[in-house]
Design a protein around this motif. Structure first.
Motif, PDB file in Angstrom:
ATOM      1  N   HIS A  61       7.548   1.357 -11.973  1.00 38.27           N
ATOM      2  CA  HIS A  61       6.845   0.940 -10.754  1.00 38.27           C
ATOM      3  C   HIS A  61       6.994  -0.563 -10.529  1.00 38.27           C
ATOM      4  O   HIS A  61       7.253  -1.015  -9.410  1.00 38.27           O
ATOM      5  CB  HIS A  61       5.367   1.312 -10.865  1.00 38.27           C
ATOM      6  N   ASP A  62       6.838  -1.349 -11.597  1.00 35.76           N
ATOM      7  CA  ASP A  62       6.969  -2.807 -11.475  1.00 35.76           C
ATOM      8  C   ASP A  62       8.379  -3.191 -11.028  1.00 35.76           C
ATOM      9  O   ASP A  62       8.549  -4.067 -10.162  1.00 35.76           O
ATOM     10  CB  ASP A  62       6.636  -3.475 -12.805  1.00 35.76           C
ATOM     11  N   SER A  63       9.386  -2.546 -11.598  1.00 32.51           N
ATOM     12  CA  SER A  63      10.772  -2.841 -11.225  1.00 32.51           C
ATOM     13  C   SER A  63      11.044  -2.478  -9.770  1.00 32.51           C
ATOM     14  O   SER A  63      11.721  -3.207  -9.042  1.00 32.51           O
ATOM     15  CB  SER A  63      11.738  -2.075 -12.139  1.00 32.51           C
ATOM     16  N   LEU A  64      10.507  -1.324  -9.355  1.00 31.93           N
ATOM     17  CA  LEU A  64      10.678  -0.897  -7.964  1.00 31.93           C
ATOM     18  C   LEU A  64      10.057  -1.916  -7.007  1.00 31.93           C
ATOM     19  O   LEU A  64      10.687  -2.310  -6.007  1.00 31.93           O
ATOM     20  CB  LEU A  64      10.066   0.484  -7.768  1.00 31.93           C
ATOM     21  N   MET A  65       8.849  -2.347  -7.299  1.00 32.69           N
ATOM     22  CA  MET A  65       8.174  -3.294  -6.413  1.00 32.69           C
ATOM     23  C   MET A  65       8.874  -4.648  -6.419  1.00 32.69           C
ATOM     24  O   MET A  65       8.951  -5.326  -5.379  1.00 32.69           O
ATOM     25  CB  MET A  65       6.707  -3.435  -6.821  1.00 32.69           C
ATOM     26  N   ASN A  66       9.392  -5.052  -7.557  1.00 34.75           N
ATOM     27  CA  ASN A  66      10.112  -6.333  -7.619  1.00 34.75           C
ATOM     28  C   ASN A  66      11.379  -6.307  -6.766  1.00 34.75           C
ATOM     29  O   ASN A  66      11.746  -7.305  -6.141  1.00 34.75           O
ATOM     30  CB  ASN A  66      10.483  -6.663  -9.068  1.00 34.75           C
ATOM     31  N   ARG A  67      12.038  -5.147  -6.728  1.00 34.75           N
ATOM     32  CA  ARG A  67      13.303  -5.056  -5.984  1.00 34.75           C
ATOM     33  C   ARG A  67      13.086  -4.729  -4.510  1.00 34.75           C
ATOM     34  O   ARG A  67      13.791  -5.266  -3.641  1.00 34.75           O
ATOM     35  CB  ARG A  67      14.206  -3.994  -6.619  1.00 34.75           C
ATOM     36  N   TYR A  68      12.102  -3.880  -4.205  1.00 36.63           N
ATOM     37  CA  TYR A  68      11.964  -3.375  -2.838  1.00 36.63           C
ATOM     38  C   TYR A  68      10.684  -3.807  -2.132  1.00 36.63           C
ATOM     39  O   TYR A  68      10.528  -3.568  -0.928  1.00 36.63           O
ATOM     40  CB  TYR A  68      12.015  -1.838  -2.850  1.00 36.63           C
ATOM     41  N   GLY A  69       9.756  -4.408  -2.844  1.00 30.15           N
ATOM     42  CA  GLY A  69       8.502  -4.820  -2.220  1.00 30.15           C
ATOM     43  C   GLY A  69       8.675  -6.046  -1.340  1.00 30.15           C
ATOM     44  O   GLY A  69       9.728  -6.673  -1.287  1.00 30.15           O
ATOM     45  N   GLY A  70       7.600  -6.378  -0.632  1.00 28.36           N
ATOM     46  CA  GLY A  70       7.635  -7.570   0.206  1.00 28.36           C
ATOM     47  C   GLY A  70       7.624  -7.282   1.690  1.00 28.36           C
ATOM     48  O   GLY A  70       7.266  -8.136   2.490  1.00 28.36           O
TER      49      GLY A  70
END
Length: 265
Positions: free
Chosen positions: A74-83
């Motif tokens: 989840h953390d990796s997903l948000m780091n790459r696709y969040g914002g």
């Protein structure tokens, strides 16, 4: 078996919700009495407030794995696709790239397909994450649940977690592996009940405002006391705080053997 974190992540500090005091009540059913006892042990807060699409993604990642494995994904997903609008971003994501990003969660090819497909549906039907969040929070809960279950990869537990952690809906008691095992072992539901039947019994017998907490607390209890292979009662009645409320279906305290409740019925 992967080591579990100390707290249930979906109900922890990042799970939305707000601080709320635990209010003891007179229990009218045994299931309610169980939740009252768990309240004295584990009460954290009232649930709701998590972004609905983020919650959906997080719960898909947690399927068939532990929080210890799904949290880094989840953390990796948000780091790459969040914002930005997460639904719009993931609808346009390259599936192989997403699969690589979430590989720590296991079953990453299937989960990446589910997430991209869910994002595409939500963007097509609702316009984006904000509109989907409004739908989850404001529409009739049964309508929301029915629509969620139409999304590929979304089962009852995932739908109920979105209703609880995002919508803050009362009377929703998601049933995961821990809840399914404990409710049947304790005799709160029939020994051969499937996940949906367990949910129906718990939502019937636990006050609506305490169902969400009951879900997270029962998970925690399952990790600390009522494990699948060696429940605390095998160490004696004093070892389990719920001993007097439990039928111990499938547990032989004399032989110190444990089977699934359905095999003992």
């Amino acid at each position: 078996m992967p080591e579990e974190p100390a707290e249930n992540i979906s109900g922890g500090i990042d799970g939305g919700g707000a601080d709320a005091a635990f209010t003891p009540d007179d229990a009218e059913t045994r299931a309610a009495a169980v939740v009252e006892t768990l309240g004295e042990m584990y009460w954290q807060k009232a649930y709701g407030g998590q972004d609905a699409f983020t919650c959906l993604v997080r719960t898909i990642l947690s399927q068939n794995t532990s929080d210890k494995a799904s949290q880094p994904a989840h953390d990796s997903l948000m780091n790459r696709y969040g914002g930005g609008d997460l639904a719009t971003t993931l609808a346009d994501a390259e599936q192989s790239e997403l699969a690589e990003t979430i590989q720590s969660a296991g079953l990453y090819n299937q989960k990446s397909e589910m997430i991209v497909g869910a994002a595409e549906e939500i963007v097509d039907e609702f316009g984006g994450a904000d509109e989907f969040d409004e739908f989850v929070r404001e529409e009739d809960p049964q309508t929301v649940r029915t629509r969620l279950l139409e999304i590929h990869g979304v089962g009852p537990k995932t739908a109920d977690c979105v209703l609880l952690f995002s919508g803050g809906r009362g009377g929703v008691f998601p049933v995961d592996t821990h809840v399914h095992r404990i409710a049947r072992r304790m005799g709160l539901a029939p020994a051969d009940a499937d996940h949906e039947e367990v949910r129906e019994h718990l939502e019937r017998d636990v006050p609506a405002e305490k169902c969400g907490f009951g879900h997270t607390a029962m998970i925690q209890f399952g990790r600390e006391y009522c494990t699948a292979r060696k429940p605390a009662c095998l160490d004696g009645p004093e070892a389990c705080p719920l001993y007097d409320l439990c039928d111990r279906v499938g547990v032989d305290e004399l032989d110190e053997t444990v089977v699934d409740p359905s095999d003992a019925a």
